[in-house]
Design a protein around this motif. Structure first.
Motif, PDB file in Angstrom:
ATOM      1  N   LEU B  89       0.870  -1.179   0.000  1.00 36.16           N
ATOM      2  CA  LEU B  89       0.000   0.000   0.000  1.00 36.16           C
ATOM      3  C   LEU B  89       0.903   1.224   0.000  1.00 36.16           C
ATOM      4  O   LEU B  89       1.739   1.389   0.896  1.00 36.16           O
ATOM      5  CB  LEU B  89      -0.891  -0.021   1.243  1.00 36.16           C
ATOM      6  N   PHE B  92      -2.986   6.944  -0.033  1.00 32.02           N
ATOM      7  CA  PHE B  92      -4.430   7.185  -0.076  1.00 32.02           C
ATOM      8  C   PHE B  92      -4.681   8.364  -1.007  1.00 32.02           C
ATOM      9  O   PHE B  92      -4.071   9.424  -0.847  1.00 32.02           O
ATOM     10  CB  PHE B  92      -4.955   7.562   1.318  1.00 32.02           C
ATOM     11  N   ILE B  93      -5.592   8.174  -1.954  1.00 36.25           N
ATOM     12  CA  ILE B  93      -5.967   9.220  -2.891  1.00 36.25           C
ATOM     13  C   ILE B  93      -7.316   9.767  -2.464  1.00 36.25           C
ATOM     14  O   ILE B  93      -8.286   8.998  -2.392  1.00 36.25           O
ATOM     15  CB  ILE B  93      -6.140   8.640  -4.302  1.00 36.25           C
ATOM     16  N   VAL B  94      -7.391  11.055  -2.178  1.00 37.98           N
ATOM     17  CA  VAL B  94      -8.676  11.640  -1.807  1.00 37.98           C
ATOM     18  C   VAL B  94      -9.016  12.748  -2.794  1.00 37.98           C
ATOM     19  O   VAL B  94      -8.197  13.615  -3.090  1.00 37.98           O
ATOM     20  CB  VAL B  94      -8.681  12.161  -0.348  1.00 37.98           C
ATOM     21  N   HIS B 101     -11.863   8.476  -5.021  1.00 37.99           N
ATOM     22  CA  HIS B 101     -11.054   8.036  -3.882  1.00 37.99           C
ATOM     23  C   HIS B 101     -10.460   6.678  -4.215  1.00 37.99           C
ATOM     24  O   HIS B 101     -11.140   5.805  -4.759  1.00 37.99           O
ATOM     25  CB  HIS B 101     -11.897   7.949  -2.606  1.00 37.99           C
ATOM     26  N   LEU B 103      -6.544   4.044  -3.809  1.00 39.85           N
ATOM     27  CA  LEU B 103      -5.281   3.745  -3.138  1.00 39.85           C
ATOM     28  C   LEU B 103      -4.189   3.648  -4.181  1.00 39.85           C
ATOM     29  O   LEU B 103      -4.431   3.179  -5.294  1.00 39.85           O
ATOM     30  CB  LEU B 103      -5.365   2.411  -2.380  1.00 39.85           C
ATOM     31  N   TYR B 105      -0.755   1.632  -4.997  1.00 39.22           N
ATOM     32  CA  TYR B 105      -0.291   0.301  -4.580  1.00 39.22           C
ATOM     33  C   TYR B 105       0.633  -0.281  -5.637  1.00 39.22           C
ATOM     34  O   TYR B 105       0.659   0.187  -6.804  1.00 39.22           O
ATOM     35  CB  TYR B 105      -1.486  -0.642  -4.363  1.00 39.22           C
TER      36      TYR B 105
END
Lengths: 244, 244
Positions: B89, B92-94, B101, B103, B105
């Motif tokens: 991981l 985090f994409i926000v 949204h 991830l 990886y």
């Protein structure tokens, strides 16, 4: 052990090796599950096992995950037996003999049957709960999902029928007879943390992350941030045992 | 694509979703595999999928893992089709809508049939190579394994028949129309690093870790430390393609 707060182990979930490291109580199993966001979903297709890493979340004794409506994994698991494994590497153990070299870790294997979440409204609500579980209050700040977006999102839910946690959090188990060997021995801890936030300036996103993103401050341990966000979501009424 | 340095994808290994994130070349697949030490091994027992987290290492186009001679997993995978998945991981994409949204990886799914490594001498040598892959030169510092210890250690090897890597390392894919929504957007990177070493003073293990442990200095990224240790092992002659 209180049966209402334990995942009764059967042959499938019982930990055979190192049973002293095994836990079946709900608190331990859920603590591991709530500290993560990436699970490894195991399923079978024509006799071939597949293990797909995927984002997940927990509500009560249920696990949810989602993906594209075109996903092979989400098709394959619908109605099928599944194993969802979540694990954390916590350290390297180095001793004076090869045999005692090991890893510290936390893991959960959860077994059940997955089934598709049908209905646009149900999936929309569940997606909002997932965002809200990670980023408290954020769904209210976002442009609402269109029906097309929700339709393009497949989702499955799995009632956890059985689960076991396996945890090793110790030091070196060197044999006393090996003390004389002149090799350093001890533990190298492993920690997963949040780095410096990368705003998207082209999108007018300057400034500090807003309150919904507070758990993900630079330097925070990811497992602790996720566990704290899960507790916060549960306090807001998410994740309560769901009646079936 | 050069067939000698690619894992030709068949239906089993071909990435269907987001094929632009898929890689089948040996360099990319091996880079992901060499950056990790914990894999998730998927196998089938009486139609039930299991996913067991386990330590692994790579040599050429082979993956090895090991465990107790009593391990259910090592019994179940002997001669059977297996999927070994390694994932990281990375963030985090926000964004401004729930749909974007995501991830970041890196992951590899590797398919093949596992088989037991028979013979005490073969297993002893492979265990030494595993220690040496992680901690260069360390086998020479250790009390040698007894036959009983090696006999108690089961080991399997899997020739990678097919593999695919899937990598997402990007920013926010917000829709231009969503720019007006006043939610912070960007990426929270996730990094796994080595913490402060914990020597075992009761075992006379004071002092700084020795040179074999140098990659695991405090603050080092774990994926980079493992990749560097793998390159070093390959330079010492480990991990060259093994003739079969």
């Amino acid at each position: 052990m209180d049966q209402t707060t334990a995942y009764a182990p059967t042959d499938r979930a019982r930990v055979r090796r190192r049973p002293q490291r095994a836990h079946y109580d709900e608190a331990t199993v859920h603590a591991v599950l709530d500290a993560g966001v990436m699970a490894h979903v195991g399923y079978v297709l024509d006799g071939q096992p597949y293990v797909t890493p995927t984002a997940y979340w927990r509500e009560g004794r249920r696990l949810y995950w989602h993906g594209s409506a075109m996903s092979r994994m989400l098709d394959a698991v619908d109605g099928a037996p599944v194993c969802v494994t979540v694990s954390f590497l916590d350290g390297f153990i180095v001793g004076r003999s090869g045999f005692v070299h090991s890893l510290n870790y936390r893991s959960v294997m959860a077994f059940g049957r997955a089934r598709r979440v049908e209905g646009i409204a149900e999936r929309r609500a569940a997606l909002d709960r997932f965002i809200d579980r990670l980023y408290a209050g954020r769904p209210l700040k976002l442009r609402p999902a269109t029906d097309e977006e929700v339709a393009a999102t497949a989702m499955v839910v799995m009632d956890i029928e059985e689960a076991s946690a396996k945890i090793r959090q110790t030091g070196v188990a060197d044999l006393p007879a090996d003390t004389g060997w002149a090799a350093w021995c001890g533990v190298f801890p492993v920690e997963t943390r949040i780095g410096a936030a990368l705003p998207e300036p082209a999108m007018g996103a300057g400034g500090a992350p807003t309150l919904d993103l507070a758990p993900y401050r630079e330097g925070a341990r990811l497992d602790e941030a996720l566990a704290q966000a899960a507790r916060s979501a549960q306090a807001r009424g998410q994740g309560a045992p769901v009646s079936t």
